[in-house]
Motif scaffolding. Structure first.
Motif, PDB file in Angstrom:
ATOM      1  N   UNK A 212       1.368  -1.759  10.281  1.00 35.17           N
ATOM      2  CA  UNK A 212       1.409  -0.880   9.108  1.00 35.17           C
ATOM      3  C   UNK A 212       0.188  -1.114   8.231  1.00 35.17           C
ATOM      4  N   UNK A 213      -0.233  -2.371   8.079  1.00 31.12           N
ATOM      5  CA  UNK A 213      -1.371  -2.705   7.211  1.00 31.12           C
ATOM      6  C   UNK A 213      -2.638  -1.966   7.616  1.00 31.12           C
ATOM      7  N   UNK A 214      -2.793  -1.661   8.914  1.00 27.47           N
ATOM      8  CA  UNK A 214      -3.986  -0.949   9.382  1.00 27.47           C
ATOM      9  C   UNK A 214      -4.110   0.436   8.750  1.00 27.47           C
ATOM     10  N   UNK A 215      -2.977   0.981   8.310  1.00 30.56           N
ATOM     11  CA  UNK A 215      -2.984   2.311   7.691  1.00 30.56           C
ATOM     12  C   UNK A 215      -3.383   2.254   6.211  1.00 30.56           C
ATOM     13  N   UNK A 216      -3.569   1.038   5.682  1.00 28.65           N
ATOM     14  CA  UNK A 216      -3.902   0.855   4.267  1.00 28.65           C
ATOM     15  C   UNK A 216      -5.124  -0.066   4.131  1.00 28.65           C
ATOM     16  N   UNK A 217      -6.278   0.405   4.568  1.00 30.00           N
ATOM     17  CA  UNK A 217      -7.479  -0.453   4.536  1.00 30.00           C
ATOM     18  C   UNK A 217      -7.927  -0.816   3.125  1.00 30.00           C
TER      19      UNK A 217
END
Length: 362
Positions: A212-217
């Motif tokens: 999920x974190x990859x979607x919030x750089x």
């Protein structure tokens, strides 16, 4: 016109008193905000209702909660009111309501307000974080299940799904985007709290978190073990912004967080789903002080502020968003002034006194 229907559940113990306090504030808020309307309808449920009727959470109350724009719940449970099997009736109501509303993510703000003393000698740049519990799975998924073999063995099962974990993690990152970052340096960060070094289910939770974190750089992401976080929250509380974790870990760490900022009377919370939301203080019903008008209503009042914030976001309603900010600012102003505090905060104000002071500050 911004008009919302709110299902209000006063519950047990101090619940009706802090509900009255929150309604004093909400009614003043509506009176001072032309165009904002709140239809507050009370329903009976909880341990007292079970004692009188044999039913903890009536089906018609569940229906009303699902139909409402939001649910505002005070406190439920009484230690002497139990099911025939010896368990308290409180979990039956809470888990049932959570499942009916499908509220997956539970944010619990931990904020030290000016004028409130922390037990920590050094809070650094301040304490302002949010603990996000995954709300339907984890160890709590075993509620109503589990197994007991004779009087020798008992088991419960932890459940972690990708879908549930993704929802909680996505909520945490979206929340971080709306906040001002951690107090230490303003950096927006979401921290995954787990026990991934020992249990496969938590290693999976961490894996989903970083997916999920990859979607919030634009938001920093890191992960820590729960035992380490229990230490770090005490040593450097200004280093944290948003923390997301499994249900049971969140239940425990949010109480630790409340202890850092003045106690459970300062601990509001929400339970958020795709279509429904429930708002309640993190504390229990405190039956030993019920009926004395001395309970701290701040957690209940701030939970109502969280409700208005959620309604404002959900309906793109600047009036509700502004009303939420007004409540928090009024609470903060009364606390900073220092002349109206309840007993748990070192003062002598009653529950009603504090609610009226906040209403006047509006």
């Amino acid at each position: 016109m911004s008009s919302y229907s709110i299902a209000v559940l006063p519950g047990d113990g101090i619940g009706p008193e802090i509900t009255d306090a929150a309604e004093i504030v909400l009614k003043r808020l509506v009176a001072s905000n032309q165009g904002l309307a709140l239809d507050l309808t009370r329903y009976e449920a909880g341990a007292s209702h079970y004692r009188a009727t044999g039913v903890t959470l009536p089906p018609d109350v569940v229906t009303a909660c699902v139909a409402a724009d939001a649910v505002l719940l005070a406190a439920i449970g009484l230690p002497d009111v139990r099911n025939p099997n010896g368990t308290e009736v409180q979990p039956e109501m809470m888990v049932g309501l959570r499942r009916a509303l499908d509220v997956q993510s539970a944010p619990r703000p931990v904020k030290l307000y000016p004028g409130v003393r922390s037990p920590l000698a050094d809070v650094g740049a301040g304490i302002d974080m949010v603990i996000v519990r995954e709300n339907l799975e984890g160890l709590f998924a075993s509620f109503g299940g589990g197994a007991v073999v004779g009087d020798q063995v008992a088991t419960d099962t932890i459940v972690i799904t990708r879908a549930g974990t993704e929802k909680a993690c996505r909520y945490a990152f979206e929340l971080a985007r709306r906040r001002n970052g951690r107090p230490r340096d303003g950096r927006r960060r979401v921290t995954c709290v787990d026990k991934a070094n020992v249990f496969r289910c938590f290693a999976f939770f961490r894996e989903v978190f970083f997916d999920v974190a990859k979607q919030y750089p634009d938001i920093e992401a890191d992960a820590l073990y729960v035992d380490a976080v229990s230490l770090y929250l005490v040593q450097e509380p200004d280093a944290y912004d948003v923390l997301v974790m499994e249900n049971q870990f969140g239940d425990i760490l949010s109480d630790l967080g409340a202890g850092l900022v003045g106690g459970l009377g300062m601990a509001p919370s929400a339970e958020i789903g795709d279509h429904h939301a429930l708002f309640q203080p993190s504390h229990g019903s405190a039956p030993t002080i019920a009926g004395q008008n001395i309970a701290n209503p701040i957690a209940m009042i701030l939970s109502a502020a969280m409700m208005l914030d959620w309604l404002g976001e959900r309906h793109d309603d600047p009036l509700a968003l502004g009303a939420s900010k007004q409540i928090e600012a009024a609470v903060a102003g009364v606390l900073a002034r220092g002349d109206c505090r309840t007993r748990d905060l070192g003062g002598a104000a009653s529950t009603t006194d504090f609610a009226e002071a906040v209403a006047a500050a509006l």
